[in-house]
Design an enzyme around this catalytic site. Sequence first.
Site, PDB file in Angstrom:
ATOM      1  N   GLU A   1       0.791  -1.227   0.000  1.00 19.59           N
ATOM      2  CA  GLU A   1       0.000   0.000   0.000  1.00 19.59           C
ATOM      3  C   GLU A   1       0.830   1.286   0.000  1.00 19.59           C
ATOM      4  OE1 GLU A   1      -3.334   0.322  -0.187  1.00 19.59           O
ATOM      5  OE2 GLU A   1      -3.502  -1.845  -0.452  1.00 19.59           O
TER       6      GLU A   1
ATOM      7  N   SER B   1     -37.823 -26.347 -19.648  1.00 17.67           N
ATOM      8  CA  SER B   1     -38.870 -25.844 -20.544  1.00 17.67           C
ATOM      9  C   SER B   1     -39.365 -24.458 -20.187  1.00 17.67           C
ATOM     10  CB  SER B   1     -40.051 -26.818 -20.550  1.00 17.67           C
ATOM     11  OG  SER B   1     -39.716 -27.986 -21.260  1.00 17.67           O
TER      12      SER B   1
END
Length: 720
Positions: free
Chosen positions: A103, A375
């Site tokens: 960082e 379906s």
Amino acid sequence: MSIRTRRAHRHASTHAVGFGVAGFFGFLALLTLALFMSLGGVVSNWLQDLPDYTSAKAYLVSEPTTVYASDGSVIAEYYIQNRRSVDSSEISDYALKAIVDTEDVRFYQHHGVDPQGILRAVAVQLGGGSEGASTITQQLVRNTVLSDEQFDMTLKRKVREAYIAIQMEKMFTKKQILNMYLNTIYFGHSAYGIEAASITYFNKHAKDLTLAEAATLCGLPQSPSVYDPFQNPTAAKKRRNIVLERMYAAGDITRKQCDAAKKEELVTNEGTMEDSEGKYPYFTDYVKTLLLKDFDQDTVMQGGLKVYTTIDPTVQAAAQDSVRKNLDSIGNDQLQAALVAIDPSTGYIKAMIGGRDYESNKFNLATQAERQPGSSFKTYTLCAALNAGMNPQIYINCNSPLQASPTWKVNNFGHTSYGTITLAKAFALSSNTGFVQVIQAVGADKVSQMATDMGVDVDIPAYDSITLGTIGIPVIQMAEGYSTIASGGYHRDAVAITKIEDRNGNVVYKHKDKPKQVFSTAVADAAIDVMKGVTQAGGTASVISQTLKVDQPVAGKTGTTENARDLWYCGITPQLSVAVWCGYTTEGTVMVHGASGHPYNTTVPIYVDFINSALSGVARAEFPKADGTATYKSNSSWKFTATKYVSEKTDQYRSYTNEQTNTNSNGYTDTTTTTNSPQNYGTNTTGTTTTTQETGAGAGAEGTGGTDAAAGGEAGDGTR
């Protein structure tokens, strides 16, 4: 001109030039001084009323984000609950080094603000890359002391942040600042601070983290959701290795240590940490996911946001009761269910069930799982056909099997031959052979595009087999897709959040209704008429007709995939578009009372019970009505693989007689004799039909390959 005169002119000219240059730089100096004095006054004004930054407690301040239901009741709060502050002596030395190297590599050299880091970030961004310039100290200030100003993307906030960061470095040691930072930052999964993260991901204390584990955790703050070790282990491992390389480059580990840690497999061991689940955990987790797409983790978890959602507690309670009651009656502890209900007129999500028990399974089956719809996908093929001008009364040979392509043979469930019947009847009976011919006639690309336009976000390849529901789709997207029909052909995205306010009450987001017309209301009318056939005939329809109590028009479609792994019912009323799924978390044949499951004894009862409760006492409404009717092309313009058209003048079809008797594994028997003759001008005459009960569980696609790539071999579906 004399020599003396020329010299005098040159001397005067030289002095004039000298005076001009001196005056110019003098002017710049005075202008710069004036600007600095002016800027100094501005900066001095910006630094008034700074919050207290002298106490270490100031850097742990946060305010919960509150989530509201549609009735204004609080349903969740996101806050720093899973944070256990520890001293730096209780943190692995690997973690202390990894976070700095990742960082803020010059953390120990700068004094709160890093000019070199700023120049480096500018150079990277000018080169097309992306890199931040904020130091660890600045990040700590921004996310804690100046959290009230986190939405202010202004120079003033940057100056205040830099000033406090510099003052912090005068008051606290680097060790203290790093310790406060590691106790504050967010690591994902509601874990704030390195100790909570260690327990959450590895079920161990921070002081016991190995090099590989520390690198994994210290790679998370940049984007906890993207590098989530639980959900995205591949990305997490790649990020971990980047952190290890940065540690090596900084001289904090040797090449041997770096290479050995990179070779380790990423093994997590989830620990128990409390979370702010709220009343409806699957929904509130989904809302949090949406927020994290637009806000950083610290803003969501401690920014004091007020989030107003669409969930209706009454409708949600109806969904929860229906799912619980029906799953309990089945008695299969492994069976899961998911349900999403959407208001078609707004796109608002009114109810969401992501599983039977959030405590035992936090994976949201309504939004994260992609299961084959079987379906129930045929509805998208139907809409594409109607929109292309296919008459729902056109006749199609729905016998079984069908050689759909040289390498792909399709069967109806149980090899049932339905004869030559209308498209509408083929939909009600869920004929695979009929609908494969429909998608071939219309074009798989048009069906895929129709599904996308109606709300399906997953990639739907343009294969003929997609009409059988072979591509996994989340439940929420099926509900969204069906809502396009219920709204009269207008698609709206599924909406969970209507408004967001910051901690000061300022509106930072407000939903705007932007419906998009996918097809005409006349086409929607025709689709609804066809879909009503599912609720008016057959075993599924008998469940609906015998148990539905509310006075509302209902239409829908069932879906069953191969070996009854996924059971669906997607139904619509004017007020709600609902998708219900049942199955196992790990796919397998669903068993209900010792036999393969079916929508009629799983998803359909859940749907009916839900609608009865959610719409109890609600006045009857009607689906949007079109001014006219849909326009259809001549039947002769459609070419079906196995359907022979005889006469455009009379719309006749070849004579065909079929008698078929089927007994499935559940003992349900169908005997049907069907005759179709030219004299009937394409009408279908049924001799005798005896149906003891509806056919049992269906099958999706068996085998892979063939010209369709997605599915080949035999296919079938038992839904009606």
